[in-house]
Scaffold this motif. Structure first.
Motif, short mmCIF file in Angstrom:
data_model
loop_
_atom_site.label_atom_id
_atom_site.label_comp_id
_atom_site.label_asym_id
_atom_site.label_seq_id
_atom_site.Cartn_x
_atom_site.Cartn_y
_atom_site.Cartn_z
N ILE A 500 36.80 -9.06 -19.72
CA ILE A 500 37.60 -10.14 -19.13
C ILE A 500 38.97 -10.12 -19.78
O ILE A 500 39.09 -10.17 -21.02
N GLU A 501 40.02 -10.02 -18.95
CA GLU A 501 41.39 -10.01 -19.43
C GLU A 501 42.06 -11.33 -19.05
O GLU A 501 41.82 -11.88 -17.98
N THR A 502 42.95 -11.82 -19.96
CA THR A 502 43.60 -13.11 -19.76
C THR A 502 45.05 -12.91 -19.37
O THR A 502 45.76 -12.12 -19.99
N ASP A 503 45.51 -13.61 -18.34
CA ASP A 503 46.92 -13.65 -18.00
C ASP A 503 47.61 -14.57 -19.01
O ASP A 503 47.30 -15.77 -19.07
N PRO A 504 48.54 -14.07 -19.84
CA PRO A 504 49.12 -14.90 -20.90
C PRO A 504 49.94 -16.08 -20.39
O PRO A 504 50.16 -17.04 -21.12
N GLU A 505 50.37 -16.03 -19.13
CA GLU A 505 51.19 -17.13 -18.61
C GLU A 505 50.33 -18.24 -18.01
O GLU A 505 50.65 -19.42 -18.14
N THR A 506 49.21 -17.87 -17.36
CA THR A 506 48.41 -18.88 -16.64
C THR A 506 47.06 -19.14 -17.31
O THR A 506 46.36 -20.07 -16.92
N ASN A 507 46.72 -18.32 -18.33
CA ASN A 507 45.41 -18.41 -18.97
C ASN A 507 44.27 -18.13 -17.99
O ASN A 507 43.12 -18.51 -18.22
N ARG A 508 44.57 -17.48 -16.86
CA ARG A 508 43.54 -17.17 -15.88
C ARG A 508 42.81 -15.91 -16.34
O ARG A 508 43.41 -14.96 -16.84
N GLY A 509 41.47 -15.90 -16.17
CA GLY A 509 40.67 -14.77 -16.60
C GLY A 509 40.27 -13.89 -15.44
O GLY A 509 39.88 -14.38 -14.38
N PHE A 510 40.36 -12.55 -15.65
CA PHE A 510 40.01 -11.58 -14.62
C PHE A 510 38.83 -10.75 -15.13
O PHE A 510 38.95 -9.99 -16.11
N VAL A 511 37.67 -10.93 -14.43
CA VAL A 511 36.47 -10.20 -14.82
C VAL A 511 36.54 -8.81 -14.15
O VAL A 511 36.63 -8.71 -12.93
N LYS A 512 36.45 -7.74 -14.99
CA LYS A 512 36.58 -6.37 -14.49
C LYS A 512 35.36 -5.55 -14.88
O LYS A 512 34.65 -5.86 -15.83
N ILE A 513 35.15 -4.47 -14.12
CA ILE A 513 34.10 -3.50 -14.44
C ILE A 513 34.59 -2.64 -15.61
O ILE A 513 35.64 -1.99 -15.53
N ASN A 514 33.84 -2.65 -16.70
CA ASN A 514 34.22 -1.87 -17.88
C ASN A 514 33.50 -0.53 -17.94
O ASN A 514 34.05 0.46 -18.42
N LYS A 515 32.26 -0.48 -17.43
CA LYS A 515 31.49 0.76 -17.38
C LYS A 515 30.79 0.83 -16.03
O LYS A 515 30.56 -0.20 -15.39
N ALA A 516 30.44 2.05 -15.61
CA ALA A 516 29.80 2.23 -14.31
C ALA A 516 28.47 1.47 -14.24
O ALA A 516 27.68 1.47 -15.18
N LEU A 517 28.25 0.81 -13.10
CA LEU A 517 27.01 0.08 -12.89
C LEU A 517 25.93 1.01 -12.34
O LEU A 517 26.24 2.07 -11.76
N ASP A 518 24.67 0.61 -12.52
CA ASP A 518 23.57 1.45 -12.07
C ASP A 518 22.47 0.56 -11.49
O ASP A 518 21.82 -0.20 -12.23
N PHE A 519 22.28 0.64 -10.18
CA PHE A 519 21.27 -0.18 -9.51
C PHE A 519 19.87 0.13 -10.05
O PHE A 519 19.04 -0.77 -10.19
N GLU A 520 19.62 1.42 -10.34
CA GLU A 520 18.28 1.81 -10.79
C GLU A 520 17.97 1.25 -12.17
O GLU A 520 16.81 1.08 -12.55
N THR A 521 18.99 0.95 -12.95
CA THR A 521 18.77 0.42 -14.32
C THR A 521 18.79 -1.11 -14.33
O THR A 521 17.89 -1.76 -14.87
N ASP A 522 19.86 -1.70 -13.77
CA ASP A 522 20.01 -3.17 -13.76
C ASP A 522 20.46 -3.60 -12.38
O ASP A 522 21.58 -3.30 -11.96
N LYS A 523 19.57 -4.35 -11.69
CA LYS A 523 19.93 -4.82 -10.35
C LYS A 523 20.68 -6.14 -10.39
O LYS A 523 21.44 -6.45 -9.48
N VAL A 524 20.47 -6.95 -11.47
CA VAL A 524 21.10 -8.27 -11.59
C VAL A 524 21.60 -8.42 -13.02
O VAL A 524 20.90 -8.05 -13.98
N HIS A 525 22.80 -8.99 -13.20
CA HIS A 525 23.35 -9.32 -14.52
C HIS A 525 23.60 -10.82 -14.55
O HIS A 525 24.44 -11.33 -13.77
N ASN A 526 22.90 -11.56 -15.41
CA ASN A 526 23.11 -13.00 -15.59
C ASN A 526 24.07 -13.19 -16.76
O ASN A 526 23.70 -13.02 -17.92
N LEU A 527 25.32 -13.54 -16.45
CA LEU A 527 26.36 -13.58 -17.46
C LEU A 527 26.69 -15.01 -17.86
O LEU A 527 26.77 -15.92 -17.02
#
Length: 834
Positions: A500-527
C-alpha cells in the motif's frame, strides 16, 4: 769462424758424408734462402751449399755464436740450441771466396726463423688477488680481474691462456657463487651468487683460480694457479625509508628528498610509476638523487608509490627495482564545510529539556583524526529570541543539538533560525540551522470505512496494478509526521503479495499487487489494514479499531502455461558420446494439472531429440565441439489439450573436447626458395589444430622417411605451431619439389597427418618472390610461320621413315650374309667329321 771441435765436428762431417743431400733437398747452389727451425733442437746441420768450383764458404751476420758454416764443404749448421724468447729471427749473409780470399759469389741472404715451442708456463701477475663484491650484484657483471702472461709466441696456441676456478672455499650451494671468464679472467657473481650472497651469512670467500696455456685443449698444457680472496659487502642498492613531505611547500622546487645508490658505477637511474598519474611530480638525476618537482596537495593525493631502477648503456636492468614510498604530511589549509547549506530539524512542542533534536554535520578535508580536522561547534545566534535567547545548546565536539528546557510553544514561535559557528584550529565557518516546532501527535488516523468488502481479480493481474483505493484522515497539523499516514497490511498477507502506497498530499492509500497471485495456492485473501503515523503518539493516546479496515480479495482462475522446475538447463558432455545418450531430463508441470508435451526449438544441427512425454533429451547425431563449443536450444513445454499455452527455457550444452582432428598445414602462402640457393635459407611453415587444448597447442614436425627427403631437406621446430624447412645443400634444380611433412599433435592419443608440401625452387624477382615469365602477346603464328612449321614437320617425318627403311634393308643384308656364313660353317664341320 769454424767453431766445431771434437765429437760435434765429427758428427756433422759424418752426417754430411752419409746423406744424399741432393736427393733430400738439403743441399744446393748458393742463393737467398729461408729456414724455419724449432727452438731447443740442439746441434744439427741446416743446409749444405754446393759450388762447381773449389771455393771457401763464409757466413757473416747474426750468428750469435750458435750458427756457422764449414768453409770447405759449405755446411750451414747449429752448434747449439736456438731460443725463440731470446731471438726469433737470425739474418746471415753467405758468400764464396777464392784462395786469395776474394769474393767470387754472393753475398746471399740466409734468414733463419726460430719456431716457438711451448716451453714457458703461464704466470699470474700476483700470487694473491683481493676483490670486493656487493650483495645482490648483477650476475655476470665483473667486479675484478686476474691476469697471467706467457713468454711463448702469442701468435701460437702456446700463449693462448684459459682461466678457470679450481676450488671455491666455502661452497655452501650446489652451484658456485662466482664465475670467471675463461678468456679475459673477469670474475663475476654467478646467477646463484647474485641471489644468495649475503655478508651476514658469509663475508669472505677464497677462490683457487688456474690458468692454462695451449688454450686448455691438451693435457700437456702448462698450468699455474693463484688465490683470489673476495670480500662480500652489504648492498648499496636499498630502498630509502618512507619519505615524508609537507604539503603546499613554499620551497624552490625541485627539492632533494632522498638518494639511492647502485652497486655498479656508470648506471642510468630512472623512476617509473606504479599507477598512472596525469602528472608525476618526482624525478631522479644521474647520481641517484630523487627530487620532488612541485608542491604536493594532500587533499588531492596523500601518498605516492613508485619505483627506482638502474639500467646499463644498452637499456638492460642492472638492479632489482626499489619501491619508494612518499607520504604527504598535512597542514591545516582547509576550513570546515557545512554538510548542508541549510539543516532542518523538527521538534514537538512537548519535548522535555535535554531532548536531542538532531546532529549538525560538517566536514574538514584536512587529515582525519588530527588537530587540523578537529571541529568545534558553538551557537552564535538564535532568532527569534523568545521566550528566551538560549533555548538550544549544541555539543561542542559532536554538533548534537539539544533543548535546554521544556518551554517550546508553537503558539509563541513555530520556527527558530540558528547560526552555529564551526571552527578548526585556524578556520571558522557559519552553518545555518532551522528548527521547526511541530504539533504533538495526539490524534490517530481514522478510516472512512471499516470494511471495503470484496475485490475480485484474475490471478494473471500484473505486479504493480492498483486494485483498491482506501482513505483515512488525521486532524493533526498537516504536512507533519503527526498527520502523515502509513498504511500496512496487518493480517492476511504472510507472503507480502500486496503493498500500500500513500499519496503524500491527500493521505490516500493505493493497494497494489506486490507479487504474482496464484489461484491454485490462495483463492481468497482476507486482509486487515491499519493506519499509523511516523511520529509516535503522545502519552495516553493509542491506536484503536478506527485505525483499521477490512476487505477481501477473491482470485479467479486463469489458464496458465506449464512451468519448468528450473530457469535454465545446462549439461556438460564430451563431444564423442554415443548417439541416444541421455543428456538432460527436463521437468515441467501445468498449474491446472493438464498433461504436458515437450519439444525442442533452435536445434539447427539436429544434434538432439526429446521424448515428448517424459522430457528426456538424448543425442540424435554425432556432436562436434569444433563447430560449436556451446550449443543452445530451447526446451518447450505445452499443454496437451491447448498448444497455445506453452513455456520455453534455454538448454545450454557445453561440449568437452576430444582429440579427433589431426593437425592441418596452413597453406596461405606458397613455399619457395630463390634459385640458385646460396645456403642458410629457411622457409617458415605453420600448422593448426582445431581441437581444444588445456595449454597452447604443441605440434611436432618431422619429414618423411624416404632417402631423397632425408638427403635434401631438414625441418626444425620454432614453437608449438611453427617450424623451419631448410634445404641441406644448394644443389637444387629450378623446379617444384614434393616434400612429405608429418605432423603430430599433443593429444591423448596423439593424431598424425602426413601432407605432401609443394616447394618451388624458382628464380626470384626484386620483390623476393617467384619470377613468372610472361608469354609473348603474338602467340598465334602467322601463315608463313605455319607453312614453315608444317614443312619442317614433314621433313622430320620423312627423315624418320627413310632412316627406318634404310635400317631394315641393312638388317636384311646382314642377316643374309650371316645365313650364308652359318651354312658354310656347317658344311666344313660335316667334312671334318667325315
Amino acid at each position: 769462424m769454424f767453431k766445431l771441435c771434437g765429437l760435434q765436428f765429427l758428427l756433422v762431417i759424418q752426417w754430411a758424408m752419409c746423406q744424399n743431400l741432393g736427393d733430400l733437398n738439403l743441399a744446393g747452389p748458393l742463393k737467398d734462402m729461408n729456414f724455419s727451425i724449432p727452438e731447443g733442437a740442439g746441434v744439427r746441420p741446416i743446409y749444405q751449399f754446393i759450388s762447381e768450383t773449389p771455393v771457401i764458404f763464409r757466413a757473416t751476420g747474426e750468428k750469435d755464436g750458435i750458427i756457422d758454416i764449414v768453409p770447405k764443404t759449405g755446411m750451414l749448421y747449429l752448434n747449439g740450441s736456438l731460443d725463440w724468447e731470446t731471438k726469433a729471427v737470425h739474418r746471415l749473409q753467405v758468400e764464396c771466396l777464392d784462395e786469395n780470399g776474394d769474393v767470387v759469389k754472393g753475398p746471399y741472404a740466409v734468414t733463419i726463423y726460430v719456431e716457438d715451442i711451448n716451453d714457458n708456463p703461464p704466470k699470474f701477475d700476483q700470487t694473491t688477488y683481493t676483490g670486493v663484491v656487493r650483495q645482490n650484484s648483477r650476475a655476470g657483471k665483473p667486479f675484478m680481474y686476474v691476469h697471467a702472461t706467457d713468454l711463448d709466441d702469442p701468435t701460437t696456441p702456446h700463449a693462448q691462456l684459459t682461466y678457470s676456478i679450481l676450488h671455491h672455499f666455502p661452497n655452501p650451494y650446489s652451484e658456485m657463487l662466482f664465475q670467471i671468464d675463461s678468456t679475459t679472467g673477469a670474475i663475476s657473481p654467478s646467477r646463484t651468487g647474485s641471489f644468495y650472497l649475503d655478508p651476514q651469512k658469509q663475508d669472505t670467500f677464497t677462490l683457487v683460480v688456474t690458468v692454462k696455456d695451449m688454450a686448455g685443449m691438451t693435457t700437456n698444457a702448462f698450468t699455474s694457479s693463484a688465490d683470489v680472496i673476495i670480500n662480500v659487502k652489504e648492498s648499496l642498492w636499498k630502498a630509502p625509508p618512507t619519505i615524508y613531505i609537507q604539503e603546499n611547500s613554499t620551497e624552490t622546487h625541485p627539492v632533494n628528498i632522498s638518494q639511492v645508490h647502485s652497486n655498479e658505477a656508470d648506471v642510468i637511474y630512472e623512476l617509473f610509476e606504479k599507477e598512472a598519474l596525469a602528472r608525476f611530480p618526482f624525478s631522479i638525476d644521474r647520481n641517484g638523487v630523487i627530487y620532488v618537482t612541485e608542491p604536493l596537495d594532500r587533499e588531492k593525493k596523500d601518498s605516492y608509490s613508485f619505483f627506482a631502477v638502474t639500467k646499463d648503456s644498452v637499456g638492460e636492468l642492472v638492479d632489482k627495482p626499489l619501491q619508494i614510498q612518499v607520504i604527504v604530511k598535512d597542514i591545516n589549509d582547509n576550513p570546515p564545510v557545512c554538510e548542508n547549506a541549510l539543516t532542518v530539524f523538527e521538534v514537538q512542542e512537548n519535548e522535555g529539556g535535554g531532548s536531542t533534536i538532531g546532529t549538525l554535520h560538517a566536514t574538514d578535508m584536512d587529515e582525519k583524526d588530527t588537530l587540523n580536522s578537529r571541529l568545534k561547534f558553538n551557537i552564535e545566534s538564535q532568532d527569534p529570541a523568545v521566550p528566551a535567547s538560549n533555548m538550544f545548546i549544541v555539543q561542542q565536539d559532536t554538533g548534537t543539538l539539544q533543548l535546554r528546557s521544556s518551554s517550546l510553544n508553537k503558539q509563541i514561535a513555530a520556527n527558530y533560525s540558528l547560526k552555529v559557528m564551526v571552527t578548526d584550529a585556524d578556520f571558522q565557518t557559519i552553518c545555518e540551522v532551522q528548527v521547526h516546532v511541530i504539533d504533538i501527535n495526539d490524534q490517530i488516523p481514522i478510516f472512512e470505512k471499516s470494511d471495503y468488502h470484496n475485490v475480485t481479480v484474475a490471478e494473471s493481474i500484473p505486479v504493480g496494478r492498483v486494485i483498491l483505493e482506501i482513505q483515512a484522515t488525521d486532524t493533526d497539523e498537516p504536512d507533519t509526521g503527526s498527520s502523515y499516514i502509513i498504511y500496512q497490511v496487518e493480517e492476511g498477507d504472510p507472503n507480502h503479495k500486496f503493498i500500500i502506497e500513500t499519496d503524500p498530499e491527500t493521505n490516500r492509500g493505493f493497494v497494489k499487487i506486490n507479487k504474482a497471485l496464484d489461484f491454485e495456492t490462495d483463492k481468497v485473501h482476507n486482509l486487515v489494514i491499519n493506519a499509523t503515523n511516523p511520529e509516535p503518539l503522545v502519552s495516553g493516546v493509542q491506536y484503536n479499531a478506527s485505525s483499521r479496515t477490512l476487505f477481501k480479495v477473491f482470485v479467479t482462475n486463469v489458464d496458465e502455461p506449464p512451468t519448468f522446475q528450473q530457469p535454465v538447463y545446462t549439461a556438460n558432455v564430451s563431444e564423442d558420446i554415443p548417439v541416444n545418450t541421455l543428456v538432460v531430463k527436463a521437468e515441467a508441470y501445468d498449474p491446472e494439472g493438464d498433461a504436458v508435451r515437450y519439444s525442442l526449438e533452435g536445434d539447427v544441427k539436429k544434434w538432439l531429440k526429446i521424448d515428448s512425454s517424459t522430457g528426456n533429451i538424448y543425442t540424435a547425431s554425432a556432436l562436434d565441439r569444433e563447430y560449436k563449443e556451446l550449443y543452445k536450444v530451447d526446451i518447450v513445454a505445452s499443454e496437451t489439450n491447448n498448444a497455445t499455452q506453452r513455456s520455453k527455457i534455454p538448454l545450454e550444452l557445453h561440449l568437452k573436447d576430444v582429440n579427433d582432428n589431426p593437425p592441418q598445414l596452413v597453406t596461405d602462402h606458397p613455399t619457395f626458395f630463390c634459385y640458385p640457393l646460396r645456403g642458410g635459407e629457411k622457409a617458415l611453415i605453420q600448422a593448426t589444430d582445431v581441437d581444444g587444448h588445456v595449454y597452447l597447442p604443441r605440434i611436432t614436425f618431422s619429414l618423411g622417411d624416404d632417402v631423397d627427403t632425408k638427403n635434401n631437406w631438414e625441418i626444425s621446430k620454432v614453437n608449438g605451431t611453427y617450424a623451419h624447412l631448410s634445404p641441406k645443400h644448394s644443389n637444387f634444380e629450378e623446379k617444384v619439389y614434393i616434400v612429405p611433412v608429418i605432423m603430430n599433435d599433443n593429444g591423448n592419443p596423439s593424431l598424425e597427418n602426413k601432407v605432401n608440401l609443394e616447394v618451388n625452387v624458382c628464380q626470384c624477382s626484386s620483390e623476393n618472390s617467384c619470377y613468372i615469365k610472361l608469354q609473348h602477346e603474338n602467340s598465334k603464328p602467322s601463315v608463313g610461320q605455319a607453312i614453315g612449321i608444317l614443312l619442317g614437320v614433314l621433313l622430320v617425318i620423312g627423315a624418320i621413315i627413310g632412316g627406318v627403311f634404310f635400317h631394315m634393308k641393312y638388317k636384311q643384308k646382314n642377316e643374309k650374309k650371316s645365313q650364308q656364313k652359318d651354312a658354310k660353317d656347317q658344311t666344313e664341320c660335316v667334312e671334318l667329321n667325315k
